[in-house]
Design a protein around this motif. Structure first.
Motif, mmCIF file in Angstrom:
data_model
loop_
_atom_site.group_PDB
_atom_site.id
_atom_site.type_symbol
_atom_site.label_atom_id
_atom_site.label_comp_id
_atom_site.label_asym_id
_atom_site.label_seq_id
_atom_site.Cartn_x
_atom_site.Cartn_y
_atom_site.Cartn_z
ATOM 1 N N ARG A 89 -44.098 -1.874 -23.142
ATOM 2 C CA ARG A 89 -43.820 -0.236 -23.686
ATOM 3 C C ARG A 89 -45.138 0.324 -24.276
ATOM 4 O O ARG A 89 -45.820 -0.787 -25.098
ATOM 5 C CB ARG A 89 -43.193 0.168 -24.965
ATOM 6 C CG ARG A 89 -43.037 1.323 -25.260
ATOM 7 C CD ARG A 89 -41.922 1.832 -26.508
ATOM 8 N NE ARG A 89 -40.845 1.819 -25.636
ATOM 9 C CZ ARG A 89 -40.197 3.364 -25.052
ATOM 10 N NH1 ARG A 89 -41.196 3.682 -25.307
ATOM 11 N NH2 ARG A 89 -38.968 2.790 -24.464
ATOM 12 N N GLY A 90 -45.855 1.006 -23.655
ATOM 13 C CA GLY A 90 -47.130 1.232 -24.371
ATOM 14 C C GLY A 90 -48.238 0.403 -23.697
ATOM 15 O O GLY A 90 -49.367 0.263 -24.046
ATOM 16 N N GLY A 91 -48.193 -0.086 -22.442
ATOM 17 C CA GLY A 91 -48.612 -1.270 -21.555
ATOM 18 C C GLY A 91 -49.522 -0.123 -20.729
ATOM 19 O O GLY A 91 -51.314 -1.145 -20.550
ATOM 20 N N LEU A 92 -50.373 0.850 -20.296
ATOM 21 C CA LEU A 92 -51.221 0.913 -20.548
ATOM 22 C C LEU A 92 -52.397 1.135 -21.302
ATOM 23 O O LEU A 92 -53.361 0.983 -21.337
ATOM 24 C CB LEU A 92 -50.882 2.558 -19.600
ATOM 25 C CG LEU A 92 -51.960 3.066 -18.538
ATOM 26 C CD1 LEU A 92 -52.302 2.625 -17.773
ATOM 27 C CD2 LEU A 92 -51.972 4.335 -18.387
ATOM 28 N N SER A 93 -52.316 1.021 -22.746
ATOM 29 C CA SER A 93 -53.050 0.714 -23.755
ATOM 30 C C SER A 93 -53.363 -0.278 -24.082
ATOM 31 O O SER A 93 -54.880 -0.888 -23.999
ATOM 32 C CB SER A 93 -53.235 1.074 -24.416
ATOM 33 O OG SER A 93 -51.072 0.932 -25.210
ATOM 34 N N LEU A 94 -52.738 -1.412 -23.117
ATOM 35 C CA LEU A 94 -52.889 -3.053 -23.202
ATOM 36 C C LEU A 94 -53.254 -3.599 -22.544
ATOM 37 O O LEU A 94 -54.587 -4.156 -22.326
ATOM 38 C CB LEU A 94 -51.867 -3.439 -23.460
ATOM 39 C CG LEU A 94 -50.572 -3.414 -24.641
ATOM 40 C CD1 LEU A 94 -49.126 -4.615 -24.608
ATOM 41 C CD2 LEU A 94 -51.201 -3.409 -25.716
ATOM 42 N N GLY A 183 -59.808 -8.132 -29.827
ATOM 43 C CA GLY A 183 -58.906 -8.056 -29.027
ATOM 44 C C GLY A 183 -57.927 -7.488 -29.179
ATOM 45 O O GLY A 183 -56.268 -7.099 -28.820
ATOM 46 N N MET A 184 -56.803 -8.610 -29.587
ATOM 47 C CA MET A 184 -55.466 -8.696 -29.956
ATOM 48 C C MET A 184 -55.482 -8.006 -31.004
ATOM 49 O O MET A 184 -53.758 -7.316 -31.809
ATOM 50 C CB MET A 184 -55.889 -10.367 -30.530
ATOM 51 C CG MET A 184 -54.997 -11.783 -29.393
ATOM 52 S SD MET A 184 -54.568 -12.766 -29.923
ATOM 53 C CE MET A 184 -55.656 -14.024 -30.529
ATOM 54 N N THR A 185 -56.537 -8.450 -32.041
ATOM 55 C CA THR A 185 -55.904 -6.879 -33.404
ATOM 56 C C THR A 185 -56.016 -5.420 -33.005
ATOM 57 O O THR A 185 -55.138 -4.773 -33.496
ATOM 58 C CB THR A 185 -56.954 -7.039 -34.598
ATOM 59 O OG1 THR A 185 -56.839 -8.322 -34.977
ATOM 60 C CG2 THR A 185 -56.847 -6.293 -35.762
ATOM 61 N N VAL A 186 -56.884 -4.651 -31.687
ATOM 62 C CA VAL A 186 -56.863 -3.600 -31.306
ATOM 63 C C VAL A 186 -55.476 -3.367 -30.836
ATOM 64 O O VAL A 186 -54.701 -2.573 -30.482
ATOM 65 C CB VAL A 186 -58.063 -2.974 -30.800
ATOM 66 C CG1 VAL A 186 -57.654 -2.602 -29.284
ATOM 67 C CG2 VAL A 186 -59.425 -3.469 -31.234
ATOM 68 N N LEU A 191 -49.569 -1.737 -29.888
ATOM 69 C CA LEU A 191 -48.102 -1.475 -29.823
ATOM 70 C C LEU A 191 -47.000 -0.965 -30.650
ATOM 71 O O LEU A 191 -46.297 -0.654 -30.335
ATOM 72 C CB LEU A 191 -47.797 -3.637 -29.426
ATOM 73 C CG LEU A 191 -48.097 -3.965 -28.461
ATOM 74 C CD1 LEU A 191 -48.135 -5.586 -28.389
ATOM 75 C CD2 LEU A 191 -47.187 -3.712 -27.463
ATOM 76 N N PHE A 192 -48.195 -0.846 -32.227
ATOM 77 C CA PHE A 192 -47.172 -0.608 -33.381
ATOM 78 C C PHE A 192 -47.175 0.906 -33.267
ATOM 79 O O PHE A 192 -46.292 1.845 -33.322
ATOM 80 C CB PHE A 192 -48.053 -0.591 -34.589
ATOM 81 C CG PHE A 192 -48.077 0.102 -35.358
ATOM 82 C CD1 PHE A 192 -46.765 -0.365 -36.356
ATOM 83 C CD2 PHE A 192 -48.620 0.876 -36.479
ATOM 84 C CE1 PHE A 192 -46.324 0.964 -37.318
ATOM 85 C CE2 PHE A 192 -48.175 2.055 -36.922
ATOM 86 C CZ PHE A 192 -47.275 1.759 -37.703
ATOM 87 N N PHE A 193 -48.258 1.035 -32.267
ATOM 88 C CA PHE A 193 -48.322 3.485 -32.016
ATOM 89 C C PHE A 193 -47.757 3.425 -31.005
ATOM 90 O O PHE A 193 -46.783 4.581 -30.536
ATOM 91 C CB PHE A 193 -49.742 3.624 -32.067
ATOM 92 C CG PHE A 193 -50.439 3.939 -33.156
ATOM 93 C CD1 PHE A 193 -49.932 4.514 -34.108
ATOM 94 C CD2 PHE A 193 -52.020 2.890 -33.369
ATOM 95 C CE1 PHE A 193 -50.599 4.600 -35.593
ATOM 96 C CE2 PHE A 193 -52.260 2.865 -34.837
ATOM 97 C CZ PHE A 193 -51.811 3.593 -35.589
ATOM 98 N N ALA A 194 -47.020 2.373 -30.250
ATOM 99 C CA ALA A 194 -46.651 2.993 -28.944
ATOM 100 C C ALA A 194 -45.271 2.903 -29.223
ATOM 101 O O ALA A 194 -44.601 3.990 -28.819
ATOM 102 C CB ALA A 194 -46.607 2.043 -28.001
ATOM 103 N N TYR A 195 -44.727 1.799 -29.830
ATOM 104 C CA TYR A 195 -43.171 2.210 -30.275
ATOM 105 C C TYR A 195 -43.315 3.334 -31.529
ATOM 106 O O TYR A 195 -41.724 3.544 -31.381
ATOM 107 C CB TYR A 195 -42.926 0.369 -31.023
ATOM 108 C CG TYR A 195 -42.381 -0.347 -29.763
ATOM 109 C CD1 TYR A 195 -41.009 -0.465 -29.775
ATOM 110 C CD2 TYR A 195 -43.629 -1.294 -29.595
ATOM 111 C CE1 TYR A 195 -40.402 -1.771 -28.411
ATOM 112 C CE2 TYR A 195 -43.182 -2.179 -28.402
ATOM 113 C CZ TYR A 195 -42.280 -2.360 -27.952
ATOM 114 O OH TYR A 195 -41.979 -2.912 -27.172
ATOM 115 N N ARG A 196 -43.817 3.335 -32.075
ATOM 116 C CA ARG A 196 -43.739 3.918 -33.393
ATOM 117 C C ARG A 196 -43.204 5.949 -33.070
ATOM 118 O O ARG A 196 -43.093 6.847 -33.255
ATOM 119 C CB ARG A 196 -44.274 4.163 -34.366
ATOM 120 C CG ARG A 196 -44.129 5.141 -35.641
ATOM 121 C CD ARG A 196 -45.573 4.900 -36.863
ATOM 122 N NE ARG A 196 -45.400 5.630 -37.915
ATOM 123 C CZ ARG A 196 -45.779 5.775 -38.848
ATOM 124 N NH1 ARG A 196 -47.415 5.127 -38.747
ATOM 125 N NH2 ARG A 196 -45.794 6.476 -40.325
#
Length: 427
Positions: A89-94, A183-186, A191-196
């Motif tokens: 979820r939100g994978g495209l941002s990752l 990179g992991m912080t961003v 991920l936080f915004f993707a689920y929210r």
């Protein structure tokens, strides 16, 4: 008084819009005149500033990055990142962040990273339901990795500004963990915004297609192996690895991928030469400026000023961070490294801060400046690619600024993040 005239003339020249390189040159001439030294000495200092073998790494890395950026590498890295994380979820941002990690390890340039990855992924993320301003914020924030992960052009400039006392290889190795932490912080924020916000999941790529994508991307990813593997194994110096990476990038782009036309190659080389020329002029004039600062004992005076403020190294590092963050929003990264390193390195050395560690502190600080208004070049590129107003992008980037500042504090106060790999490799 002499130092005040030197720094005041530089400030006035910059304020009236004189280019940074020429401002440094004219201010240096004023400084030499004030302390009654012949201008011949300035010309010798400028020539000596660019007459260094290690500087050859810059044109090689710039050319290798340009070839891979325009030769289809960005698209292949995006597809490769999609195989690894696109189904979340939100994978495209990752995918965006991971592609920036890979591309940054090839180009060494945040501007090239934003332009190449953003051109592919910002429209795609918007098509899949992400707001365009969020997609741009992710692209711009993730591109800061390129100033940390080797081969960072700015690490080469820092080594030069430090007087050659810090090896380029140790800086390259030191940038790995801070770059990955950033990179992991961003990615965590994504991920936080993707689920929210309920951003969509991507599709799982079929095995046969995934295998083809991975094999296609491996040719380009071998550039990373050549650079890091060559340096860590001792086979290449940083400069030699840049030359070999350039040859490899040319071979892969022109004979394997074959997405780039031979008739466009002279234009690419011409653009690279223009870029390198600007950098070299800046380095030469900064060398002359650095020499006049040494003659005026300005670094020693600045060291005394900082140590008089406090005897607590944490407080002084905090003051330096605030100063670098402010200056990073007003000037580009390379000139600030060249101007401030000779001034601040003696200060932090007196506090017991390792020069490699301070290099990473400076890189993270000024990397944040690249994506901050009013002068952030990467922010401007991202806004231009997305065709958005800068205000809209900055508003979406506010949570990412908080995350990046957290990374800066960790890099500043936990030296092991920067020094673990270089020390483990014997640097």
């Amino acid at each position: 008084m002499e130092a005040l005239i030197l720094l005041g003339s530089l400030a006035v020249l910059l304020a009236i819009g004189v280019p940074v390189a020429y401002s440094l040159c004219i201010a240096s001439m004023v400084g030499y005149w004030v302390i009654d030294l012949p201008l011949d000495a300035l010309m010798v200092a400028i020539g000596s500033g660019v007459n260094k073998f290690s500087l050859l790494a810059i044109p090689f890395f710039v050319l290798a990055g340009a070839i891979m950026a325009e030769g289809g590498m960005a698209r292949r890295l995006v597809e490769f990142a999609s195989v690894l994380v696109g189904f979340i979820r939100g994978g495209l941002s990752l995918v965006n962040i991971l592609a920036s990690t890979f591309f940054g390890a090839i180009s060494g340039s945040s501007v090239a990273d934003t332009a190449s990855v953003g051109t592919v992924l910002i429209p795609e993320m918007e098509k899949k339901g992400y707001p365009r301003d969020f997609a741009t914020a992710v692209t711009v924030s993730g591109s800061v990795q390129a100033v940390l992960i080797p081969p960072s052009h700015n690490a080469v400039i820092y080594s030069l500004a430090a007087g050659g006392s810090v090896s380029i290889a140790s800086l390259f190795l030191a940038g790995i963990l801070p770059g990955l932490l950033l990179g992991m912080t961003v990615a965590g924020l994504c991920l936080f915004f993707a689920y929210r916000r309920g951003y969509p999941k991507g599709e799982v790529i079929p095995m046969a297609q995934a295998r083809r994508i991975v094999l296609d991307a491996l040719w380009g990813l071998m550039t990373m192996v050549i650079i890091l593997g060559g340096i860590m194994s001792g086979i290449f110096t940083a400069t030699e690895s840049a030359a070999v990476a350039c040859v490899w990038a040319f071979g892969v782009t022109m004979f394997v991928y074959r997405d780039y036309r031979w008739r466009d190659l002279p234009k690419l080389i011409h653009r690279t030469v223009k870029t390198v020329t600007i950098v070299m002029i800046l380095i030469g004039f900064a060398a002359g400026f650095g020499q006049i600062m040494t003659f005026m004992q300005l670094p020693a005076e600045i060291t005394a000023l900082f140590t008089s403020l406090s005897d607590n190294p944490y407080v002084i590092l905090l003051c330096i961070n605030v100063m670098l963050l402010v200056l990073g929003t007003l000037m580009d990264m390379a000139p600030l490294i060249l101007i401030l390193t000779p001034i601040l390195l003696p200060v932090v050395s007196a506090l017991g801060v390792h020069p490699v560690h301070f290099g990473m502190i400076m890189m993270v600080n000024l990397g944040i400046g690249l994506i901050s208004p009013p002068v952030g070049s990467v922010l401007f590129v991202g806004s231009a690619v997305a065709k958005l107003r800068i205000e809209a992008v900055v508003k979406s980037m506010l949570p990412f600024y908080v995350g990046l500042l957290g990374v800066l504090l960790l890099v500043t106060y936990v030296p092991a993040i920067s020094l673990f790999i270089p020390q483990a490799m014997g640097y």
